[in-house]
Design an enzyme around this catalytic site. Structure first.
Site, PDB file in Angstrom:
ATOM      1  CD  GLN A  84      -2.669  -1.301   2.521  1.00  0.00           C
ATOM      2  OE1 GLN A  84      -2.552  -0.490   3.433  1.00  0.00           O
ATOM      3  NE2 GLN A  84      -3.453  -2.365   2.632  1.00  0.00           N
ATOM      4  CG  HIS A 148      -2.647  -0.991   7.761  1.00  0.00           C
ATOM      5  ND1 HIS A 148      -3.045  -1.728   8.836  1.00  0.00           N
ATOM      6  CD2 HIS A 148      -3.405  -1.418   6.716  1.00  0.00           C
ATOM      7  CE1 HIS A 148      -4.004  -2.562   8.472  1.00  0.00           C
ATOM      8  NE2 HIS A 148      -4.230  -2.393   7.172  1.00  0.00           N
ATOM      9  CD  GLU A 242     -13.213   3.673  14.590  1.00  0.00           C
ATOM     10  OE1 GLU A 242     -13.384   2.721  15.376  1.00  0.00           O
ATOM     11  OE2 GLU A 242     -12.397   4.603  14.811  1.00  0.00           O
ATOM     12  CE1 TYR A 252     -10.814  10.279  18.286  1.00  0.00           C
ATOM     13  CE2 TYR A 252      -8.528  10.571  18.925  1.00  0.00           C
ATOM     14  CZ  TYR A 252      -9.782  11.091  18.704  1.00  0.00           C
ATOM     15  OH  TYR A 252     -10.012  12.432  18.907  1.00  0.00           O
ATOM     16  CE1 TYR A 263     -10.287  -7.004   5.980  1.00  0.00           C
ATOM     17  CE2 TYR A 263      -8.175  -7.206   7.102  1.00  0.00           C
ATOM     18  CZ  TYR A 263      -9.132  -6.424   6.486  1.00  0.00           C
ATOM     19  OH  TYR A 263      -8.945  -5.071   6.376  1.00  0.00           O
TER      20      TYR A 263
END
Length: 368
Positions: A84, A148, A242, A252, A263
């Protein structure tokens, strides 16, 4: 049998919660026109004062689009295209016309260890070349994980620089640990120095740039000038994407609390709320894989005024979120099946522009 019963009940609860948030969702098909064609993954883009556009391609190419022509900008740092990661977000300094600073995020292999981690750099543009490059922040350690990286960049109305870094797939190590990078929102001065009032400056061994923590993979930050607050959205696992309002020093919750599951359909936790951890403004179950977010202030779309647009990578549409008292009270699907929406910007002309993978940048045409 007990595990199956638990999973079914958990999924039912999540679906009920999701429906409670989304029970007024509607679908509307607006028209659009392609402004910049033939882009693969336009991770971020920004308008320059002359209305030309700087576009980051995740593959590691920075494009200047002007008068219908694309020019590849030279002088980028070495960019590691890993899962990513690649060339990610881009933004301008609020006083760009005076100082010329351009800020961008990317996956960097600089430093010790194999792999890469998220870096933030600023530079100036001269004759289609980046000059005066300053590395402002580099997350450590490098890792070969392709997961990520985050990462969006914004400024608030006091010229503080905020950026996000995902937890790099290490959910049990990074998000809740203030001594480690990853799973955090960070705040710097525009020159990369640490603000003295950052919430963890006085904490021993803490990363002093951290502004908030307990995040999974935040791929959007947005400064809301109506409330002078920072809005964020992040990818959950399977379920539990979110929207959050980010406040200094707040936790958070990831992965201690979540509305998602693994998953492979196994539970992460049965806890969705805990004292000392923030609840999201909104969450999606099932996941929409949010990417890109824009607050609409333009008079071009009067019925959308003060709404938020969110891109859905997974389901390939734009989600118009109607906000009331900092809650999403209704959603509307726009441009359904357009493709994987990666980035969204309100242009200086007031129109909404959307970066769509393998399509390009499109302009939403208002209804007559």
């Amino acid at each position: 049998m007990k595990l199956l019963t638990y999973l079914l009940s958990t999924l039912l609860l999540l679906q009920l919660n999701s429906c409670a948030q989304n029970n007024t969702t509607e679908t509307t098909q607006y028209s659009y026109e392609i402004v910049v064609p033939d882009l693969k993954i336009p991770w971020g883009f920004v308008f320059l004062p002359d209305q030309s556009i700087l576009i980051t391609e995740k593959s590691g190419v920075l494009i200047h689009y002007k008068n219908g022509e694309k020019t590849e900008i030279s002088g980028l740092p070495e960019i590691e295209v890993l899962g990513q990661g690649g060339l990610l977000d881009i933004c301008l300094h609020p006083d760009y016309t005076t100082n010329g600073w351009i800020y961008f995020s990317y996956a960097s292999s600089e430093g010790e260890g194999e792999g890469a981690n998220t870096a933030i750099m600023r530079a100036r543009l001269s004759n289609n070349t980046l000059i005066d490059k300053n590395l402002l922040y580099k997350a450590v350690p490098n890792t070969t994980s392709g997961q990520h990286f985050g990462s969006r960049i914004i400024f608030d109305n006091k010229n503080y620089l905020y950026f996000s870094i995902g937890e790099r797939g290490e959910r049990d190590n990074n998000p809740q640990d203030l001594t480690r990078d990853g799973g955090k929102i960070y705040r710097l001065h525009d020159n990369g120095s640490i603000p003295e009032d950052n919430p963890f400056v006085a904490f021993p061994n803490a990363k002093k740039a951290i502004f908030s923590y307990g995040h999974r993979n935040p791929q959007v930050l947005l400064f809301n000038p109506l409330t002078n607050t920072i809005w964020e959205h992040e990818h959950g696992p399977q379920g539990g994407d979110e929207i959050n309002i980010i406040e200094a020093g707040k936790n958070y919750g990831w992965p201690v609390i979540t509305y998602g599951i693994n998953y492979n359909d196994t539970p992460i936790t049965d806890i969705t709320e805990l004292e000392g951890m923030e609840q999201p403004v909104h969450y999606w179950t099932p996941s929409i894989a949010p990417s890109g977010m824009c607050l609409i202030t333009s008079s071009k779309y009067p019925e959308w005024k003060n709404n938020i647009l969110v891109g859905a990578l997974k389901f390939q549409y734009l989600d118009r979120c109607i906000i009331e008292n900092n809650k999403v009270i209704q959603e509307e699907k726009l441009l359904e099946n357009i493709g994987r929406v990666r980035s969204i910007t309100q242009g200086p002309d007031g129109y909404i522009y959307v970066g769509v993978e393998n399509v390009g940048i499109v302009k939403i045409i208002p209804e007559n």
